[in-house]
Design a protein around this motif. Structure first.
Motif, mmCIF file in Angstrom:
data_model
loop_
_atom_site.group_PDB
_atom_site.id
_atom_site.type_symbol
_atom_site.label_atom_id
_atom_site.label_comp_id
_atom_site.label_asym_id
_atom_site.label_seq_id
_atom_site.Cartn_x
_atom_site.Cartn_y
_atom_site.Cartn_z
ATOM 1 N N LYS A 1 0.809 -1.222 0.000
ATOM 2 C CA LYS A 1 0.000 0.000 0.000
ATOM 3 C C LYS A 1 0.845 1.277 0.000
ATOM 4 C CE LYS A 1 -3.919 -2.182 2.323
ATOM 5 N NZ LYS A 1 -4.851 -2.131 3.478
ATOM 6 N N TRP A 2 1.971 1.269 -0.713
ATOM 7 C CA TRP A 2 2.864 2.434 -0.698
ATOM 8 C C TRP A 2 2.139 3.679 -1.202
ATOM 9 C CZ3 TRP A 2 7.907 3.060 1.008
ATOM 10 C CH2 TRP A 2 8.498 4.289 0.686
ATOM 11 N N GLU A 3 1.441 3.551 -2.329
ATOM 12 C CA GLU A 3 0.772 4.713 -2.914
ATOM 13 C C GLU A 3 -0.313 5.246 -1.975
ATOM 14 O OE1 GLU A 3 -1.726 5.927 -6.954
ATOM 15 O OE2 GLU A 3 -0.529 4.090 -6.911
ATOM 16 N N GLU A 4 -1.075 4.346 -1.380
ATOM 17 C CA GLU A 4 -2.133 4.767 -0.456
ATOM 18 C C GLU A 4 -1.555 5.461 0.773
ATOM 19 O OE1 GLU A 4 -5.275 2.631 2.600
ATOM 20 O OE2 GLU A 4 -4.838 1.623 0.691
ATOM 21 N N LEU A 5 -0.487 4.913 1.315
ATOM 22 C CA LEU A 5 0.129 5.512 2.500
ATOM 23 C C LEU A 5 0.733 6.874 2.176
ATOM 24 C CD1 LEU A 5 1.777 2.299 3.966
ATOM 25 C CD2 LEU A 5 -0.028 3.633 5.059
ATOM 26 N N THR A 6 1.305 7.002 0.994
ATOM 27 C CA THR A 6 1.853 8.294 0.588
ATOM 28 C C THR A 6 0.754 9.341 0.485
ATOM 29 O OG1 THR A 6 3.680 7.267 -0.622
ATOM 30 C CG2 THR A 6 3.114 9.516 -1.222
ATOM 31 N N ARG A 7 -0.380 8.965 -0.097
ATOM 32 C CA ARG A 7 -1.517 9.900 -0.174
ATOM 33 C C ARG A 7 -1.970 10.295 1.225
ATOM 34 N NH1 ARG A 7 -3.584 6.364 -4.112
ATOM 35 N NH2 ARG A 7 -5.120 5.600 -2.600
ATOM 36 N N ASN A 8 -2.065 9.312 2.117
ATOM 37 C CA ASN A 8 -2.530 9.600 3.474
ATOM 38 C C ASN A 8 -1.552 10.482 4.242
ATOM 39 O OD1 ASN A 8 -4.797 8.060 3.021
ATOM 40 N ND2 ASN A 8 -4.011 6.230 4.025
ATOM 41 N N SER A 9 -0.272 10.343 3.949
ATOM 42 C CA SER A 9 0.730 11.152 4.655
ATOM 43 C C SER A 9 0.759 12.582 4.140
ATOM 44 C CB SER A 9 2.119 10.537 4.486
ATOM 45 O OG SER A 9 2.635 10.775 3.180
ATOM 46 N N ARG A 10 0.240 12.808 2.939
ATOM 47 C CA ARG A 10 0.242 14.118 2.282
ATOM 48 C C ARG A 10 1.664 14.647 2.071
ATOM 49 N NH1 ARG A 10 -3.254 14.722 6.650
ATOM 50 N NH2 ARG A 10 -5.482 14.573 6.182
ATOM 51 N N GLY A 11 2.615 13.745 1.974
ATOM 52 C CA GLY A 11 3.988 14.211 1.821
ATOM 53 C C GLY A 11 4.920 13.127 1.327
ATOM 54 N N ILE A 12 6.130 13.077 1.886
ATOM 55 C CA ILE A 12 7.167 12.142 1.470
ATOM 56 C C ILE A 12 7.433 11.156 2.597
ATOM 57 C CG2 ILE A 12 9.562 11.888 0.711
ATOM 58 C CD1 ILE A 12 9.461 14.753 -0.299
ATOM 59 N N ILE A 13 7.397 9.863 2.259
ATOM 60 C CA ILE A 13 7.696 8.815 3.234
ATOM 61 C C ILE A 13 9.140 8.357 3.042
ATOM 62 C CG2 ILE A 13 7.144 6.502 4.051
ATOM 63 C CD1 ILE A 13 4.303 6.914 3.090
ATOM 64 N N PHE A 14 9.885 8.291 4.139
ATOM 65 C CA PHE A 14 11.208 7.681 4.146
ATOM 66 C C PHE A 14 11.090 6.368 4.910
ATOM 67 C CE2 PHE A 14 12.283 11.999 3.204
ATOM 68 C CZ PHE A 14 13.532 11.994 2.578
ATOM 69 N N ASP A 15 11.128 5.249 4.194
ATOM 70 C CA ASP A 15 11.167 3.963 4.876
ATOM 71 C C ASP A 15 12.626 3.566 5.084
ATOM 72 O OD1 ASP A 15 11.911 3.323 2.273
ATOM 73 O OD2 ASP A 15 10.857 1.395 2.301
#
Length: 308
Positions: free
Chosen positions: A261-275
């Motif tokens: 769910k990378w795309e969904e989580l990115t939308r929910n974060s409204r920004g940039i995710i660093f895993d």
């Protein structure tokens, strides 16, 4: 429940959990390697003539050999800053791995799979605070040499009251005159406003309107429900007078390596995710020596506790 240290992956574990398990077993083994056969045996799972046969009464969705593809994927995603290599049915630590790469990756792995509520402190060091300091170094490297990063959460060198931390930040960015605003009903209990790291790229003219980012840092695996909590515009309007001219972007740092769910989580974060892989990719070559030493000490404390 996901895989944690001192436990085993569940029968429904993801490939990411299986890879984490294999990595950890590799780290603590005398041979510095770990095979899929050992992984399957640890779970009591036998495979005969390529037919899956799980523990009686349990359905299993995996074979540890499937986790080897996850290991290869991590090598690619971290742009080579990954300390393990998959060979046939085994993972091993690379012969030529740089020590700081192994130490930092080990830290991120342990900070994911340790219980970071009851077990975050090891050798008198708080792993969540070290993670914030590491993320500040990573995001500065990502945004380039002209950027400036600060730890805003509990990992800050000086753990000042919230209003002082905000005002110090506003003074540091040198962007005209901003002052801390006490919201209506504020009783002074706020610690960090859900901001752990700040990043900004100043202009020499000191005029308003420079790039900024607000980041939240999460260890462990129970971070998904928190991914939309940090709202920079709400922070700016609540605590800064006048509100910032440029609304900071949102940054979300997690120690976990995940694929779903990378795309969904990115939308929910409204920004940039660093895993974990993105963090590894942007580890600076000149990481602060004290921070690196503290990370090594924390790793040693966690592993020693686990191996008792």
């Amino acid at each position: 429940m996901g895989y944690n240290l001192r436990g085993l992956p569940s029968t429904q574990a993801s490939y990411a959990e299986l890879a984490d398990y294999m990595e950890y077993q590799c780290l603590v083994s005398d041979e510095k390697s770990y095979s899929t056969t050992s992984g399957n045996s640890s779970m009591g799972i036998l495979y005969d003539d390529n037919t899956d046969a799980g523990i009686e009464g349990n359905e299993t969705n995996y074979d540890f050999s499937e986790a080897l593809a996850e290991v290869d994927d991590r090598e690619n995603k971290s742009n080579g800053k990954y300390p393990f290599v998959a060979e046939v049915d085994t993972i091993k630590i690379k012969d030529d791995v740089e020590s700081h790469i192994l130490d930092i990756y080990t830290f991120l792995l342990l900070a994911t799979r340790e219980n970071m509520k009851s077990g975050k402190v090891a050798n008198d060091l708080d792993g969540t605070e070290l993670f914030e300091q590491l993320c500040a170094a990573v995001v500065k490297n990502y945004f380039g040499p002209n950027s400036k990063a600060q730890v805003f959460g509990t990992g800050a060198v000086e753990n000042k009251p919230f209003h002082e931390k905000v005002q110090d930040f506003l003074d540091t960015i040198q962007e005209g005159k901003y002052i801390f605003r006490h919201p209506d009903g504020d009783i002074g209990q706020q610690k960090d406003g859900k901001i752990d790291v700040v990043i900004f790229i100043p202009f020499a003219d000191n005029n308003k309107g420079q790039f900024m980012g607000f980041g939240q840092c999460k260890t462990g695996t129970n971070w998904r429900a928190s991914i939309s909590q940090l709202i920079p515009s709400a922070f700016s309007e609540s605590y800064i007078q006048p509100p910032l001219a440029f609304i900071p972007i949102t940054l979300f740092f997690v120690s976990e390596s995940f694929t779903e769910k990378w795309e969904e989580l990115t939308r929910n974060s409204r920004g940039i995710i660093f895993d974990r892989s993105r963090i590894m990719e942007y580890i600076p070559d000149n990481l602060d020596a004290e921070l690196l030493n503290n990370i090594k000490l924390w790793n040693e404390g966690v592993i020693a506790r686990d191996q008792r």
